[in-house]
Design an enzyme around this catalytic site. Structure first.
Site, PDB file in Angstrom:
ATOM      1  N   LYS A 161       0.690  -1.132   0.058  1.00 47.08           N
ATOM      2  CA  LYS A 161      -0.011  -0.192   0.076  1.00 47.08           C
ATOM      3  C   LYS A 161       0.807   1.279   0.089  1.00 47.08           C
ATOM      4  CE  LYS A 161      -3.561   2.516   0.256  1.00 47.08           C
ATOM      5  NZ  LYS A 161      -4.634   2.568   1.460  1.00 47.08           N
ATOM      6  N   LYS A 167      -0.995  11.854   5.063  1.00 42.79           N
ATOM      7  CA  LYS A 167      -0.879  10.854   6.438  1.00 42.79           C
ATOM      8  C   LYS A 167      -0.189   9.633   5.722  1.00 42.79           C
ATOM      9  CE  LYS A 167      -3.015   7.189   7.321  1.00 42.79           C
ATOM     10  NZ  LYS A 167      -3.943   6.064   7.325  1.00 42.79           N
TER      11      LYS A 167
END
Lengths: 300, 300
Positions: free
Chosen positions: B171, B239
């Site tokens: 990811k 983030k």
């Protein structure tokens, strides 16, 4: 059928000229080196000793040479294209050069009654051989329409981009994106490899989602095998980024990502690797990270 | 059929939980805020007051919460998942958190006899609603096989990536590439616009060749119209880049392009634009260039 002249029988130019011959255009050819001229002559082209002779024999002259100064050299001078100028001559420069240079040459050509299109290509030698190049053209729309049958023999996706220089500008945009994608894919592969994940898994997952890019589809598998035979040579992509960054200065665009990749291509050239495929950018990120795998130094 | 627990009914979690209900899984749900719990309860789920209760009622517990500390909060403590641990409990964290945090939580869970997979997703709320998420999983292969029926109700492309943390690593790689492609597309559009070329032409030409990227296919048209409603919010992508860059430190990877985009996302957040779509990165490059068009200042 227009009589076509072709100047610059290099890796791109020779197969392009051959496709024009196959399409039936009467073709006059010239190149710096003799062998490809002889080769095309054996296939039916008429050899010419100078760009001037090419222009004199042609309705449309195509040039595809390494860089802006090379275009200027074949256009100007006593043996240049403009010395052979005649009413209705259309010059199509398919080299990748600076948009500003393209506009300057077009303006000079206009003074000799010569129309000019800038029409750089993408698709590489594979696309040149197959006649499937992408052609992006700038100049007068009427000249673009006149060039269409010639473009149709050379490429598949043929786009009118705007006035003189616009074709080169779009090519510059193209080279920005390819450079940036190579950087992003390289960084992703290095993070993944150093974190111990099989890079083939990274390619598989990313290729199936929003992170998909044609660069990774085509080059990802060879990158993870460290196969860097060109393809598109680093030194040529860096030449193009030189054009990009010079144009950015002229129009006032700030391109920090592109500037970064330009520097890394410079690193590869300084290492004597300028003839490798541009996907060897991966090795710069690997070097900066101490190597490609978790076993290499670099871990904090 | 496994009894499934679901913790975190946010923009992603709520439609995912609903898809599990539709697939027929007996479902116990918990979330920080009450309304989505009531909503799912009205559709057939059993509401639970704490993560502990969810764990006690379930064979498999899925968590999808904003960040690593949120995962730790629902796993640990007297009312956490581990407090409700029982033989055979499988925890699947589908949040996007740091690979190192995922491994640490998995190790702690193992001490309670709880197996854990990290299984972050991509595809956004659209993919969550449609049940077409891309799921990238790390952990024990046997646990992955056990989770398959649950994953099949949530996603389309489901990939086992390697041991614990590998899903989060992939990811992270995904978010690197998307960030880098957004930067490259932004730089190309700004150069083209400032040089006076119609950006729609740039999208058209680049999209048809080696420069094609799914990011540009999907977001290019909205970028040139300056439509930046999310989509994927800048503050969430930032983030994720925080996770990427922290992981890069840990494994010794140098990611200069990613670090650059991270800074620019920071600029947007500082400007109060963190809730815009991440493709608003374009506006940073425009600002750095004096504006989007040749009429704006910035020309030398």
């Amino acid at each position: 059928m227009s009589k076509v002249g072709f100047i610059g029988l290099g890796i791109m130019g020779k197969p392009m000229a051959r496709n024009l011959l196959k399409a039936g255009f009467p073709l006059t050819v010239h190149s710096r080196s003799r062998p490809p001229v002889d080769e095309l002559a054996a296939e039916g082209a008429t050899p010419a000793a100078t760009p001037r002779e090419v222009a004199e024999a042609s309705d449309i002259v195509i040039t595809i040479v390494p860089d802006g100064p090379d275009v200027e050299a074949v256009v100007r001078g006593s043996e240049g294209i403009l010395a052979g100028a005649h009413e209705g001559l259309l010059l199509i420069d398919m080299s990748t050069i600076a948009p500003a240079t393209a506009r300057a040459i077009a303006a000079e050509a206009a003074q000799h009654g010569v129309h000019m299109l800038d029409a750089p290509v993408s698709g590489g030698d594979t696309g040149a051989i197959a006649g499937t190049l992408s052609i992006m053209a700038g100049g007068d729309p009427a000249d673009f329409e006149r060039a269409r049958p010639v473009f149709a023999a050379l490429g598949k996706t043929i786009t009118y981009c705007g006035p003189s220089g616009a074709g080169q500008t779009v090519k510059a945009c193209n080279q920005i994106v390819i450079a940036g994608v190579l950087e992003a894919v390289s960084e992703a592969l290095v993070l993944g490899m150093r974190a111990g994940v099989d890079p083939a898994i990274v390619l598989q997952v990313l290729g199936g989602g929003f992170a998909q890019t044609r660069v990774m589809d085509v080059r990802g598998p060879t990158m993870i095998r460290h196969e860097f035979q060109p393809g598109f040579k680093i030194r040529l992509h860096r030449k193009d980024l030189g054009i990009v960054l010079q144009t950015a200065r002229e129009v006032g665009a700030c391109l920090p990502g592109t500037a970064l990749v330009d520097q890394f291509f410079g690193t590869l050239i300084a290492q004597g690797q300028g003839d490798l495929d541009h996907s060897a950018l991966l090795t710069v990120i690997e070097s900066l990270s101490g190597g490609p795998t978790p076993e290499d130094p670099g871990h904090e």
